[in-house]
Design a protein around this motif. Structure first.
Motif, PDB file in Angstrom:
ATOM      1  N   TYR A 123       0.833  -1.202   0.000  1.00 21.54           N
ATOM      2  CA  TYR A 123       0.000   0.000   0.000  1.00 21.54           C
ATOM      3  C   TYR A 123       0.870   1.256   0.000  1.00 21.54           C
ATOM      4  CZ  TYR A 123      -2.735   3.796   2.094  1.00 21.54           C
ATOM      5  OH  TYR A 123      -3.299   5.007   2.378  1.00 21.54           O
ATOM      6  N   ARG A 124       1.918   1.257   0.794  1.00 22.81           N
ATOM      7  CA  ARG A 124       2.809   2.415   0.857  1.00 22.81           C
ATOM      8  C   ARG A 124       3.634   2.551  -0.418  1.00 22.81           C
ATOM      9  NH1 ARG A 124       1.086   1.054   5.518  1.00 22.81           N
ATOM     10  NH2 ARG A 124       1.081   2.481   7.326  1.00 22.81           N
ATOM     11  N   LYS A 125       3.993   1.432  -1.029  1.00 27.17           N
ATOM     12  CA  LYS A 125       4.660   1.516  -2.336  1.00 27.17           C
ATOM     13  C   LYS A 125       3.719   2.145  -3.357  1.00 27.17           C
ATOM     14  CE  LYS A 125       7.316  -1.797  -3.829  1.00 27.17           C
ATOM     15  NZ  LYS A 125       7.804  -3.133  -4.249  1.00 27.17           N
ATOM     16  N   GLY A 126       2.426   1.833  -3.232  1.00 31.46           N
ATOM     17  CA  GLY A 126       1.441   2.444  -4.114  1.00 31.46           C
ATOM     18  C   GLY A 126       1.369   3.944  -3.935  1.00 31.46           C
ATOM     19  N   LEU A 127       1.436   4.400  -2.685  1.00 29.49           N
ATOM     20  CA  LEU A 127       1.455   5.842  -2.436  1.00 29.49           C
ATOM     21  C   LEU A 127       2.678   6.479  -3.091  1.00 29.49           C
ATOM     22  CD1 LEU A 127       0.446   5.959   1.356  1.00 29.49           C
ATOM     23  CD2 LEU A 127      -1.033   6.288  -0.630  1.00 29.49           C
ATOM     24  N   ALA A 128       3.802   5.771  -3.055  1.00 29.16           N
ATOM     25  CA  ALA A 128       5.035   6.300  -3.637  1.00 29.16           C
ATOM     26  C   ALA A 128       4.916   6.477  -5.148  1.00 29.16           C
ATOM     27  CB  ALA A 128       6.214   5.387  -3.296  1.00 29.16           C
ATOM     28  N   VAL A 129       4.387   5.453  -5.847  1.00 25.73           N
ATOM     29  CA  VAL A 129       4.312   5.563  -7.308  1.00 25.73           C
ATOM     30  C   VAL A 129       3.202   6.523  -7.729  1.00 25.73           C
ATOM     31  CG1 VAL A 129       5.291   3.274  -7.687  1.00 25.73           C
ATOM     32  CG2 VAL A 129       2.803   3.532  -7.538  1.00 25.73           C
ATOM     33  N   ARG A 130       2.219   6.744  -6.882  1.00 24.44           N
ATOM     34  CA  ARG A 130       1.118   7.638  -7.224  1.00 24.44           C
ATOM     35  C   ARG A 130       1.447   9.104  -6.936  1.00 24.44           C
ATOM     36  NH1 ARG A 130      -4.570   4.813  -6.025  1.00 24.44           N
ATOM     37  NH2 ARG A 130      -4.143   2.779  -6.938  1.00 24.44           N
ATOM     38  N   TYR A 131       2.046   9.366  -5.784  1.00 27.10           N
ATOM     39  CA  TYR A 131       2.216  10.753  -5.338  1.00 27.10           C
ATOM     40  C   TYR A 131       3.654  11.148  -5.048  1.00 27.10           C
ATOM     41  CZ  TYR A 131      -2.537   9.267  -4.112  1.00 27.10           C
ATOM     42  OH  TYR A 131      -3.794   8.712  -4.131  1.00 27.10           O
ATOM     43  N   GLY A 132       4.575  10.190  -5.073  1.00 23.49           N
ATOM     44  CA  GLY A 132       5.932  10.469  -4.636  1.00 23.49           C
ATOM     45  C   GLY A 132       6.041  10.324  -3.124  1.00 23.49           C
ATOM     46  N   ARG A 133       7.264  10.210  -2.665  1.00 23.28           N
ATOM     47  CA  ARG A 133       7.481   9.961  -1.240  1.00 23.28           C
ATOM     48  C   ARG A 133       7.571  11.241  -0.411  1.00 23.28           C
ATOM     49  NH1 ARG A 133      11.983   5.052  -1.010  1.00 23.28           N
ATOM     50  NH2 ARG A 133      11.172   3.860  -2.802  1.00 23.28           N
ATOM     51  N   MET A 134       7.898  12.368  -1.037  1.00 26.70           N
ATOM     52  CA  MET A 134       8.144  13.592  -0.270  1.00 26.70           C
ATOM     53  C   MET A 134       6.934  13.972   0.578  1.00 26.70           C
ATOM     54  SD  MET A 134      11.291  14.424  -1.045  1.00 26.70           S
ATOM     55  CE  MET A 134      11.599  16.169  -0.845  1.00 26.70           C
ATOM     56  N   MET A 135       5.766  13.938  -0.026  1.00 23.86           N
ATOM     57  CA  MET A 135       4.548  14.310   0.683  1.00 23.86           C
ATOM     58  C   MET A 135       4.322  13.429   1.906  1.00 23.86           C
ATOM     59  SD  MET A 135       0.693  14.599  -0.885  1.00 23.86           S
ATOM     60  CE  MET A 135       0.333  12.851  -0.986  1.00 23.86           C
ATOM     61  N   GLN A 136       4.777  12.179   1.820  1.00 22.64           N
ATOM     62  CA  GLN A 136       4.528  11.214   2.880  1.00 22.64           C
ATOM     63  C   GLN A 136       5.485  11.378   4.071  1.00 22.64           C
ATOM     64  OE1 GLN A 136       1.869   9.527   2.087  1.00 22.64           O
ATOM     65  NE2 GLN A 136       1.889  10.097  -0.072  1.00 22.64           N
ATOM     66  N   SER A 137       6.427  12.307   3.972  1.00 22.39           N
ATOM     67  CA  SER A 137       7.375  12.514   5.074  1.00 22.39           C
ATOM     68  C   SER A 137       6.885  13.560   6.062  1.00 22.39           C
ATOM     69  CB  SER A 137       8.747  12.925   4.521  1.00 22.39           C
ATOM     70  OG  SER A 137       8.660  14.194   3.871  1.00 22.39           O
ATOM     71  N   ILE A 138       5.723  14.133   5.799  1.00 21.40           N
ATOM     72  CA  ILE A 138       5.139  15.163   6.660  1.00 21.40           C
ATOM     73  C   ILE A 138       4.479  14.499   7.871  1.00 21.40           C
ATOM     74  CG2 ILE A 138       3.407  17.007   6.728  1.00 21.40           C
ATOM     75  CD1 ILE A 138       3.830  17.324   3.717  1.00 21.40           C
ATOM     76  N   ALA A 139       4.527  15.158   9.010  1.00 20.47           N
ATOM     77  CA  ALA A 139       3.976  14.591  10.247  1.00 20.47           C
ATOM     78  C   ALA A 139       2.916  15.509  10.840  1.00 20.47           C
ATOM     79  CB  ALA A 139       5.091  14.372  11.270  1.00 20.47           C
ATOM     80  N   GLY A 140       2.013  14.923  11.630  1.00 21.56           N
ATOM     81  CA  GLY A 140       0.978  15.692  12.308  1.00 21.56           C
ATOM     82  C   GLY A 140       0.459  14.939  13.510  1.00 21.56           C
ATOM     83  N   VAL A 141      -0.581  15.500  14.117  1.00 18.41           N
ATOM     84  CA  VAL A 141      -1.263  14.868  15.241  1.00 18.41           C
ATOM     85  C   VAL A 141      -2.707  14.617  14.828  1.00 18.41           C
ATOM     86  CG1 VAL A 141      -1.985  15.093  17.650  1.00 18.41           C
ATOM     87  CG2 VAL A 141       0.142  16.144  16.894  1.00 18.41           C
ATOM     88  N   HIS A 142      -3.199  13.416  15.060  1.00 18.74           N
ATOM     89  CA  HIS A 142      -4.609  13.099  14.831  1.00 18.74           C
ATOM     90  C   HIS A 142      -5.296  13.004  16.188  1.00 18.74           C
ATOM     91  CE1 HIS A 142      -3.405  11.007  10.798  1.00 18.74           C
ATOM     92  NE2 HIS A 142      -3.199  12.304  10.794  1.00 18.74           N
ATOM     93  N   TYR A 143      -6.427  13.681  16.308  1.00 19.71           N
ATOM     94  CA  TYR A 143      -7.167  13.685  17.575  1.00 19.71           C
ATOM     95  C   TYR A 143      -8.467  12.927  17.404  1.00 19.71           C
ATOM     96  CZ  TYR A 143      -9.285  15.313  21.905  1.00 19.71           C
ATOM     97  OH  TYR A 143      -9.866  15.362  23.148  1.00 19.71           O
ATOM     98  N   ASN A 144      -8.656  11.901  18.218  1.00 23.82           N
ATOM     99  CA  ASN A 144      -9.855  11.068  18.143  1.00 23.82           C
ATOM    100  C   ASN A 144     -10.822  11.455  19.257  1.00 23.82           C
ATOM    101  OD1 ASN A 144      -8.659   9.625  16.010  1.00 23.82           O
ATOM    102  ND2 ASN A 144      -7.621   8.264  17.437  1.00 23.82           N
ATOM    103  N   PHE A 145     -12.068  11.739  18.874  1.00 21.67           N
ATOM    104  CA  PHE A 145     -13.055  12.307  19.805  1.00 21.67           C
ATOM    105  C   PHE A 145     -14.355  11.515  19.732  1.00 21.67           C
ATOM    106  CE2 PHE A 145     -16.778  15.033  20.326  1.00 21.67           C
ATOM    107  CZ  PHE A 145     -16.546  15.685  21.520  1.00 21.67           C
ATOM    108  N   SER A 146     -14.891  11.190  20.890  1.00 22.00           N
ATOM    109  CA  SER A 146     -16.191  10.532  20.928  1.00 22.00           C
ATOM    110  C   SER A 146     -16.864  10.833  22.256  1.00 22.00           C
ATOM    111  CB  SER A 146     -16.058   9.017  20.732  1.00 22.00           C
ATOM    112  OG  SER A 146     -15.334   8.431  21.800  1.00 22.00           O
ATOM    113  N   LEU A 147     -18.124  10.399  22.349  1.00 23.77           N
ATOM    114  CA  LEU A 147     -18.907  10.530  23.581  1.00 23.77           C
ATOM    115  C   LEU A 147     -19.393   9.150  23.996  1.00 23.77           C
ATOM    116  CD1 LEU A 147     -20.463  13.544  21.998  1.00 23.77           C
ATOM    117  CD2 LEU A 147     -19.900  13.731  24.422  1.00 23.77           C
ATOM    118  N   PRO A 148     -19.512   8.886  25.303  1.00 24.46           N
ATOM    119  CA  PRO A 148     -19.911   7.557  25.765  1.00 24.46           C
ATOM    120  C   PRO A 148     -21.372   7.260  25.468  1.00 24.46           C
ATOM    121  CG  PRO A 148     -19.773   9.069  27.615  1.00 24.46           C
ATOM    122  CD  PRO A 148     -19.250   9.817  26.417  1.00 24.46           C
TER     123      PRO A 148
END
Length: 518
Positions: free
Chosen positions: A129-154
């Motif tokens: 799957y990651r090789k697919g991302l490489a051939v589709r978009y290049g690897r540079m974009m995939q080197s970016i980092a962030g924070v994902h916040y998961n939110f829910s209610l009980p």
């Protein structure tokens, strides 16, 4: 309707209120002592990236992803993330965990190693799957980092809320409907998060080497978007042309899953030309459709449902409904050792809950275009003094719009604090009001000011921040019991991976086809 929903919630008592459920997924590049992306494999002492529940990798072998369990409060959430950081730092040797969202020094695509997950079929699928991302978009974009916040209610909240709204559907259908209600308002307001928390106005020159762009020269090795808040979320970051053709609808669960399903099953000529395998029979991508899998679709927010082994995200959503929402547009905060702090998390809770309690009509095509435009404007030009965005149906100066949106959160902050007997949400709101009243405190502005004050470019300043964070975390190592717990988790994850690899009952091609089958 929005006021009536807030009125209904005002009728809740402290006994009705059980707080939020929250989780974090924090990414960060491993870099060498000189600030170049690490070329070493994932440290064995951290365990298996395929099966460890808290420590894995995202796109690259060098891009760590640290995951918390679901927590009931901000303190325990950050404690979990802090413990994982301390364990990771104990295994990095002379490498450093990068503090910024935009990457360290790179040397083109070949310098970004694709993550590997072992020889099991599930591990190979992740890698392909990651090789697919490489051939589709290049690897540079995939080197970016962030924070994902998961939110829910009980569920206790949802049961009380469903009763208040006199809704007779199944709880599963009701929850999914309400999470999409929240998501629609998130799309209307997400520009505010980019204004407040965008922290990537600069990047290393190696990221755009040979690429046409409109950035401003900061120094010999650094380019900046002078008015930008988040280059990570702009055209140089998570963006690609094939996905621009998608029309993913966030109005309700069925339209969302139907449009995603169509993208996963629609061939894309350029990807068909690449092929699933190369001339030597090596896998290059999972399939040749617009999306290989759902996770390939980039968006600021996603409805999510935990998957079972071998289950696809779209199948989980269709069968069991929405479990939580994932906020994906957050930059790493380079001033925080963990990449995010308590005040920001508390503000996100307040912001997201108000999205649920406010009026939320279905989004039509015209509004969708306006929302996308406002979001992109703030990402690219959020600190321009003359920037106006479409807010409440009219063009409004961005700081005025932000101030108006924050004002709407005051009543809810007061109610939640009354339930909890503290001032957490009023304090979190006041902190962001202070930022809007003093735009020099915007995180993106603080980054540029700090770089200028230090006389450093993106690489030098970010590396110094990274080392400072590392020193702060290493100064307080884990206690013996917690360290031993993490060591056991690492060892257990490696043993689990070996068990998966011992199963040779199915070839990878058989596994791939079975995974892609409906």
């Amino acid at each position: 309707m929005g006021d009536s929903r807030k009125g209904l919630f005002r009728q809740f008592s402290a006994q009705d209120w059980h707080g939020f459920r929250k989780g974090l997924e924090k990414e960060g590049l491993r870099v060498d002592p000189d600030g170049f992306i690490a070329q070493t494999p994932h440290p064995e002492g951290l365990g298996s990236t395929l099966t460890h529940s808290r420590i894995t990798t995202d796109y690259s072998e060098a891009l760590l992803e640290l995951i918390t369990p679901v927590c009931q409060d901000t303190r325990s959430l950050l404690q979990s993330l802090r413990d994982t950081h301390r364990f990771v730092q104990s295994k990095l040797g002379d490498e450093v965990l990068w503090s910024a969202s935009m990457p360290c020094r790179l040397d083109g695509d070949p310098s970004i190693p694709i993550a590997v997950y072992g020889s099991s079929n599930s591990g190979q699928l992740r890698h392909v799957y990651r090789k697919g991302l490489a051939v589709r978009y290049g690897r540079m974009m995939q080197s970016i980092a962030g924070v994902h916040y998961n939110f829910s209610l009980p569920d206790r909240f949802w049961e009380r809320w469903q009763q208040a709204l006199d809704d007779r559907r199944s709880l599963q259908d009701f929850k999914s409907d309400q999470y999409f209600w929240l998501i629609r308002n998130f799309r209307r307001r997400s520009w505010l998060l980019m204004l407040l928390f965008g922290a990537s106005p600069a990047l290393d020159a190696s990221f755009v080497d040979g690429v046409s762009h409109h950035l401003d020269r900061f120094s010999d090795d650094t380019w900046v978007g002078e008015p930008a808040t988040s280059l990570r979320m702009g055209d140089l970051g998570y963006h690609n042309n094939a996905q621009a053709s998608l029309d993913i609808c966030f109005n309700e669960l069925k339209t969302y899953t139907d449009t995603l399903y169509r993208a996963i099953h629609t061939p894309w000529p350029a990807y068909e030309k690449i092929g699933v395998q190369d001339a030597q029979g090596r896998y290059q991508q999972i399939n040749t459709n617009v999306l290989q899998i759902e996770n390939e679709y980039y968006s600021a927010v996603r409805p999510k449902r935990s998957t079972e082994r071998g289950e696809k995200p779209i199948q989980a959503l269709r069968s069991r409904g929405v479990e939580y929402v994932e906020v994906r547009c957050l930059d790493l905060d380079p001033f925080e050792p963990l990449g995010i702090g308590a005040s920001q998390i508390d503000f996100l809770d307040l912001f997201l809950f108000d999205c649920l309690l406010s009026d939320s009509d279905v989004i039509g095509d015209a509004e969708c275009d306006r929302l996308d435009g406002s979001y992109k404007d703030v990402v690219a030009n959020g600190r321009r003094e003359d920037l106006s965005i479409c807010f409440d149906g009219q063009q409004t100066p961005v700081l005025e719009a932000a101030s108006g949106l924050l004002e709407r959160l005051q009543g809810l902050a007061e109610q939640l604090d009354a339930f909890n007997g503290d001032s957490v949400y009023r304090d979190a709101l006041a902190a962001q009001r202070q930022v809007i009243q003093n735009p020099q405190q915007l995180r993106s502005q603080r980054v540029l000011d700090a770089m200028r004050e230090a006389g450093e470019g993106h690489l030098a300043w970010s590396l110094r921040q990274s080392r400072a964070h590392q020193a702060a975390l290493r100064a307080h190592p884990l206690d013996t019991g917690t360290q031993a717990l993490y060591e056991r988790m690492a060892a257990d994850s490696i043993a689990t991976q070996k068990e998966l690899e011992a199963d040779t009952s199915q070839t990878f091609e058989e596994y791939r086809k079975a995974y892609l089958a409906d």
